[in-house]
Motif scaffolding. Sequence first.
Motif, mmCIF file in Angstrom:
data_model
loop_
_atom_site.group_PDB
_atom_site.id
_atom_site.type_symbol
_atom_site.label_atom_id
_atom_site.label_comp_id
_atom_site.label_asym_id
_atom_site.label_seq_id
_atom_site.Cartn_x
_atom_site.Cartn_y
_atom_site.Cartn_z
ATOM 1 N N THR A 51 0.231 -1.387 -0.437
ATOM 2 C CA THR A 51 0.340 -0.156 0.046
ATOM 3 C C THR A 51 0.254 0.965 0.124
ATOM 4 O OG1 THR A 51 -1.224 -1.006 0.925
ATOM 5 C CG2 THR A 51 -1.713 1.601 1.596
ATOM 6 N N ARG A 52 1.970 1.044 0.643
ATOM 7 C CA ARG A 52 2.750 2.281 0.955
ATOM 8 C C ARG A 52 3.739 2.773 -0.352
ATOM 9 N NH1 ARG A 52 4.240 0.184 6.083
ATOM 10 N NH2 ARG A 52 6.344 -0.591 5.597
ATOM 11 N N ALA A 53 4.461 1.281 -1.006
ATOM 12 C CA ALA A 53 4.533 1.651 -2.623
ATOM 13 C C ALA A 53 3.954 2.276 -3.334
ATOM 14 C CB ALA A 53 4.826 0.242 -2.652
ATOM 15 N N VAL A 54 2.008 2.066 -3.616
ATOM 16 C CA VAL A 54 1.932 1.936 -4.317
ATOM 17 C C VAL A 54 0.737 3.928 -4.576
ATOM 18 C CG1 VAL A 54 -1.075 2.476 -4.748
ATOM 19 C CG2 VAL A 54 0.290 0.174 -5.091
ATOM 20 N N ARG A 55 0.792 4.444 -2.883
ATOM 21 C CA ARG A 55 0.709 5.574 -2.684
ATOM 22 C C ARG A 55 1.627 6.431 -3.286
ATOM 23 N NH1 ARG A 55 -2.208 4.864 3.140
ATOM 24 N NH2 ARG A 55 -3.951 4.119 2.824
ATOM 25 N N ARG A 56 2.943 5.638 -2.865
ATOM 26 C CA ARG A 56 4.589 6.916 -2.423
ATOM 27 C C ARG A 56 4.180 7.100 -4.225
ATOM 28 N NH1 ARG A 56 7.246 3.599 -0.482
ATOM 29 N NH2 ARG A 56 8.197 2.045 -1.783
ATOM 30 N N ALA A 57 4.542 5.922 -5.568
ATOM 31 C CA ALA A 57 4.286 5.982 -6.714
ATOM 32 C C ALA A 57 3.593 7.240 -7.255
ATOM 33 C CB ALA A 57 4.001 4.281 -7.446
ATOM 34 N N VAL A 58 1.843 6.604 -6.868
ATOM 35 C CA VAL A 58 0.985 8.189 -7.526
ATOM 36 C C VAL A 58 1.762 9.131 -7.006
ATOM 37 C CG1 VAL A 58 -1.639 8.705 -6.853
ATOM 38 C CG2 VAL A 58 -0.982 6.111 -6.833
ATOM 39 N N ALA A 59 1.908 9.587 -5.339
ATOM 40 C CA ALA A 59 2.423 10.943 -5.498
ATOM 41 C C ALA A 59 3.918 11.394 -5.994
ATOM 42 C CB ALA A 59 2.941 10.429 -3.948
ATOM 43 N N THR A 60 4.818 10.910 -6.085
ATOM 44 C CA THR A 60 5.801 10.796 -6.962
ATOM 45 C C THR A 60 6.342 10.256 -8.719
ATOM 46 O OG1 THR A 60 7.523 9.083 -5.795
ATOM 47 C CG2 THR A 60 6.627 10.622 -4.360
ATOM 48 N N VAL A 61 5.966 9.746 -8.474
ATOM 49 C CA VAL A 61 6.493 9.137 -10.435
ATOM 50 C C VAL A 61 4.872 9.336 -11.445
ATOM 51 C CG1 VAL A 61 6.510 6.913 -11.590
ATOM 52 C CG2 VAL A 61 7.425 7.012 -9.354
ATOM 53 N N PRO A 62 6.421 10.364 -12.472
ATOM 54 C CA PRO A 62 5.087 11.036 -13.322
ATOM 55 C C PRO A 62 3.826 9.759 -14.198
ATOM 56 C CG PRO A 62 7.240 12.016 -12.778
ATOM 57 C CD PRO A 62 7.056 10.520 -12.279
ATOM 58 N N MET A 106 10.807 6.881 -13.102
ATOM 59 C CA MET A 106 11.306 7.610 -12.322
ATOM 60 C C MET A 106 11.032 8.727 -10.934
ATOM 61 S SD MET A 106 14.807 6.278 -13.069
ATOM 62 C CE MET A 106 15.820 5.107 -14.518
ATOM 63 N N PRO A 107 11.088 8.493 -9.730
ATOM 64 C CA PRO A 107 10.468 9.775 -9.078
ATOM 65 C C PRO A 107 10.847 11.425 -9.352
ATOM 66 C CG PRO A 107 11.564 7.427 -8.001
ATOM 67 C CD PRO A 107 11.753 7.572 -9.399
ATOM 68 N N LEU A 108 9.797 12.364 -9.021
ATOM 69 C CA LEU A 108 10.307 13.187 -9.285
ATOM 70 C C LEU A 108 11.904 13.405 -8.989
ATOM 71 C CD1 LEU A 108 6.612 14.375 -9.677
ATOM 72 C CD2 LEU A 108 7.721 14.568 -10.661
ATOM 73 N N GLY A 109 12.642 14.618 -8.886
ATOM 74 C CA GLY A 109 13.695 14.733 -8.392
ATOM 75 C C GLY A 109 14.694 13.888 -8.641
ATOM 76 N N SER A 110 14.086 12.433 -9.129
ATOM 77 C CA SER A 110 15.360 11.729 -8.507
ATOM 78 C C SER A 110 15.707 11.287 -10.615
ATOM 79 C CB SER A 110 14.787 10.055 -8.252
ATOM 80 O OG SER A 110 14.461 10.844 -7.524
#
Length: 256
Positions: free
Chosen positions: A11-22, A50-54
């Motif tokens: 769940t954390r991985a999905v939320r992180r992807a939606v929040a930070t990966v274009p 790629m996550p934003l800023g990475s």
Amino acid sequence: MRGRQHHARYTRAVRRAVATVPHYRERYAATGTLPPLTRDEAGLRLHLLMPLGSSLLARRDPGRPATEHLAELRDALRLAGHRTGGREVYEVSPALRDPVRAYGTDWRVLLATTADALPQVSERYGATEPGPGGDALVVADAGQLKSPTAGALTAAGAGAVTVERVTLAAAARTRPAPGSLWYEPWLGHLGGVPADCGELHLSASRVHARLLDGATVLTLLRRRRPTFVHVRPEGAGSFAPASCPRHGVPILGRTP
């Protein structure tokens, strides 16, 4: 408890992807879901995974750290029942890598015959670089292990243990041999097949499998650059998430 913790990481991985990966932000904004991601689509949209800023410029990107690769390989070998501590592990690869000492193991590379610079590398290293000893593990793709011309495999010691790695597409056609590893070139080492059950065990701390619209998809829990959520490797249609009947841990079981 273990199952709840594993789902929480997913769940954390999905939320992180939606929040930070274009890529995932676009998909979720358009449909409210994260549909399966295929290898072809990932290749075309790699920069958006790629996550934003990475994301670095290609000329400055050092690539994936060797420590992450070795950690995944070690987990897959452990799942498949191979002891690594106190022995050498050789991985057949198209590119050389300096030896790495980690987890009580020397991790080395054997150059595959498909490597572009094989003649030059052989001239430089061939006479001085020792082959695998009697207690070593040699990890290679199925074709490399079966070919009599598979590069430095011909130099393997008589007692070296060869470990075959297979893709899910190959496993869908033929049941993997006990002790083999599950490996997707674009995703890495994802699991292994223990000899005492023959089931395809997942590296559960790294991989989450679920059904999405009737298709088996994977989320790599620790991968950031690129980020992989709901990926569908070739051959996934022949498998579904299940629990090992012998060990009670996550596996991909064959569908009827």
